[in-house]
Design an enzyme around this catalytic site. Sequence first.
Site, PDB file in Angstrom:
ATOM      1  CG  ASN A  46      -8.679   7.097 -26.603  1.00  0.00           C
ATOM      2  OD1 ASN A  46      -8.498   5.890 -26.719  1.00  0.00           O
ATOM      3  ND2 ASN A  46      -8.607   7.724 -25.447  1.00  0.00           N
TER       4      ASN A  46
ATOM      5  CE  LYS B  46     -15.295  19.736 -30.219  1.00  0.00           C
ATOM      6  NZ  LYS B  46     -14.050  19.223 -29.699  1.00  0.00           N
TER       7      LYS B  46
END
Length: 388
Positions: free
Chosen positions: A12, A213
């Site tokens: 992906n 993050k």
Amino acid sequence: MEKKAIHFGGGNIGRGFVAEFLHAAGFEVVFVDVMDSIINSLQTTKSYQVTEVSDEGESTKTITNYRAINSKTHEADVIKEISTADVVTCAVGPNILKFIAPVIAKGIDARKGPTPLAVIACENAIGATDTLHGFIKENTAQDRLESMPDRARFANSAIDRIVPAQAADSGLNVRIEKFYEWAVESTPFGEHGHPDIPAIHWVSNLEPYIERKLFTVNTGHATAAYYGYNAGKKTIAEALHDSRIRDIVRAVLQETASLIVDKHEISAAEQQEYVETIIARISNHYLEDSVERVGRAPMRKLSRKERFIGPAAQLAERGGKFESLLGSVEMALRFQNVEGDDESVELAKVLKENSPADATVQLTGLDRDHPLFPHVVKVVDGVQSEAK
Ligand SMILES: NC(=O)c1ccc[n+]([C@@H]2O[C@H](COP(=O)([O-])OP(=O)(O)OC[C@H]3O[C@@H](n4cnc5c(N)ncnc54)[C@H](O)[C@@H]3O)[C@@H](O)[C@H]2O)c1
Ligand SMILES: O=P(O)(O)OC[C@@H](O)[C@@H](O)[C@H](O)[C@H](O)CO
């Protein structure tokens, strides 16, 4: 001459992020994977589409100029490609880095050109390129180690874009969110300079980027996934639609925000804005991101430097609050025996066969004398007791 990038992992994020931006930067991309179906599709299809989906509608880009090699059956070809490439990237999952290292080591060893290869691991993990570098060194002859920087340079990265599992009939096409962020260390390239990839934000100190993050996007995402899974929700958007879960995600992100603000040069207001952006992103119902994908590999997610124990341990050391993070840990511990997820089966086994303290050591890697340790043991004990 055209620039060439070798990318490990045609999944992906590989197709929907890394290859898209390498393609946009003018690189020919050579995908390397071990899954026959992906390799066959990439070899027989000349282009695929990356579609950004949001409230503003859809926008599609076409990706071309790639080839694909199966490293299981054609290792020598991969070595040859690496020996003449400009960049090697990977998005295979942190646990797979040790398996791709031997072939990369051989490719690096075979290089003759004056410019070192740029190696950038694009995984959700702190210091993933360092980890890969370590495995590559283990697979390189002792007398070739000192000169390795002439042949390759290694830069850590922080990569952010939500790419959910794709519909079974989508082929190589990928539906993703519009937002992206790709921060990479610039210092390892020294006098050679970093590769020219406009999508990358080059930074001299990556730690604030990767911690912000991982401890915001991924902590929030995983909290929604585990609470959502245990409440019978199908997708992350559905989980966040539940005000109880949304409030819990906010409470968890308040704890990690206090660490980020305290530790890095990021103001409370900037972090708050970031948190709001992340909550909006992970609530994107166009993505149909399943709780099982986001919760996948619970043992990795419960490990020492990861999204729950990583910030909770630092907060415990600094006298900060970590109660909500412990709630996420509890929900992650209940992500057991999920179909298709080997780690969730292993997690159930570890919890069944060990005392609370031993299971805590095994799962989290925390030292027994760490201030967080007794708190996690209590949570583990609670989850184990429910199963009796
Ligand atoms: N999907 C996201 O939203 C996202 C975003 C940022 C970062 N990431 C990170 O990117 C990495 C990959 O995630 P993904 O979602 O693309 O997973 P994925 O499962 O879709 O893709 C992984 C690919 O790696 C391949 N692979 C496995 N073993 C291999 C080997 N030995 N050699 C070559 N290829 C191999 C698999 O066949 C698969 O095609 C993970 O570290 C993940 O945390 C994912
Ligand atoms: O890829 P993992 O398993 O580390 O985490 C699952 C998701 O949180 C992750 O893939 C996000 O979608 C991604 O990190 C967004 O940038």
